[in-house]
Design a protein around this motif. Structure first.
Motif, mmCIF file in Angstrom:
data_model
loop_
_atom_site.group_PDB
_atom_site.id
_atom_site.type_symbol
_atom_site.label_atom_id
_atom_site.label_comp_id
_atom_site.label_asym_id
_atom_site.label_seq_id
_atom_site.Cartn_x
_atom_site.Cartn_y
_atom_site.Cartn_z
ATOM 1 N N PRO A 29 0.691 -1.157 0.017
ATOM 2 C CA PRO A 29 0.030 -0.029 -0.024
ATOM 3 C C PRO A 29 0.980 1.175 0.001
ATOM 4 O O PRO A 29 2.063 1.269 0.577
ATOM 5 N N ARG A 30 0.270 2.297 -0.808
ATOM 6 C CA ARG A 30 1.074 3.532 -0.778
ATOM 7 C C ARG A 30 0.514 4.565 0.246
ATOM 8 O O ARG A 30 -0.508 5.305 0.165
ATOM 9 N N ASP A 71 -3.412 4.127 2.697
ATOM 10 C CA ASP A 71 -3.487 4.073 1.196
ATOM 11 C C ASP A 71 -4.882 4.605 0.913
ATOM 12 O O ASP A 71 -5.816 3.748 1.087
ATOM 13 N N HIS A 157 -3.414 -2.760 5.717
ATOM 14 C CA HIS A 157 -3.049 -1.180 6.752
ATOM 15 C C HIS A 157 -2.615 -1.714 8.037
ATOM 16 O O HIS A 157 -2.452 -1.087 9.025
#
Length: 180
Positions: A29-30, A71, A157
C-alpha cells in the motif's frame, strides 16, 4: 433498468479489479498521512444522496482531527463498501451512526459504522468475509465481494475488521481498526 444494470456491471468490474490488485502477494500500500475525520466526512458526503433518498439519518461522532497512515485509494473502497452496505440494508427512516475513537492503550483508531438495518446472523458473520458469499434470501443486489475487499484492505493497513450488533442491538456495527 438499463442504467441500473450498467451501474451494477461497472461496480462489479471495479470490485473485481480492486480484489485482484490487493490480492497480489507483493502488493504494497502507498501510505500517506491522512486526517481520518476529514476523510470519513468526505466519504459520508459522497453517500449522502443515497441516504437522503431513503430518509436515513447519518451522523458522525468524531474528534476534530485524527491523523493516520492510509493508502487512500484502497481505504476509500473499504469505507465506501461499509457505508453502502449500511445504507442498502437499513430500511427507510433508519439511522446510521459513524464514530471515530482513538484507543490510546493500543495506539489504534477505530472507525465504527453502526446501522439500524437487518444485520447479519451471528453464525454467518465470518462467512461474509469470503469472496462471493451472499446470505440466502437477500433481496439487495450485490456481488459478495464488498466485505472480502474490506477485510483485505484492513489487513494491508495492519488493521482488522470486526462485526457486532448495531444500533439498539439491531442491525450491524462494522468496526475498522487501524494503527495510528
Amino acid at each position: 433498468e438499463l442504467n441500473a444494470g450498467i451501474d451494477r456491471a461497472a461496480s462489479l468490474i471495479q470490485k473485481l479489479l480492486l480484489t485482484a490488485k490487493v490480492s497480489v502477494e507483493n502488493y504494497v500500500p502507498r501510505l500517506q498521512a491522512v486526517d481520518l475525520c476529514g476523510f470519513v466526512q468526505e466519504r459520508m458526503a459522497s453517500m449522502s444522496v443515497l441516504a437522503a433518498y431513503k430518509e436515513i439519518d447519518m451522523e458522525l461522532d468524531a474528534p476534530q482531527s485524527c491523523k493516520v497512515q492510509l493508502d487512500r485509494e484502497t481505504f476509500i473502497s473499504a469505507v465506501d463498501n461499509v457505508l453502502d452496505n449500511a445504507i442498502r440494508y437499513t430500511p427507510a427512516g433508519g439511522q446510521i451512526r459513524v464514530t471515530i475513537e482513538l484507543m490510546p492503550a493500543s495506539d489504534n483508531v477505530v472507525l465504527r459504522i453502526a446501522d439500524s438495518g437487518t444485520g447479519i446472523p451471528p453464525e454467518l458473520q465470518e462467512r461474509v468475509f469470503e469472496r462471493f458469499f451472499r446470505i440466502a434470501g437477500t433481496e439487495q443486489q450485490g456481488s459478495g465481494l464488498g466485505l472480502a475487499i474490506v477485510k483485505r484492505v484492513l489487513a494491508l493497513h495492519g488493521g482488522d475488521v470486526t462485526l457486532s450488533p448495531g444500533l439498539k442491538q439491531r442491525g450491524l456495527s462494522v468496526s475498522l481498526t487501524v494503527p495510528v
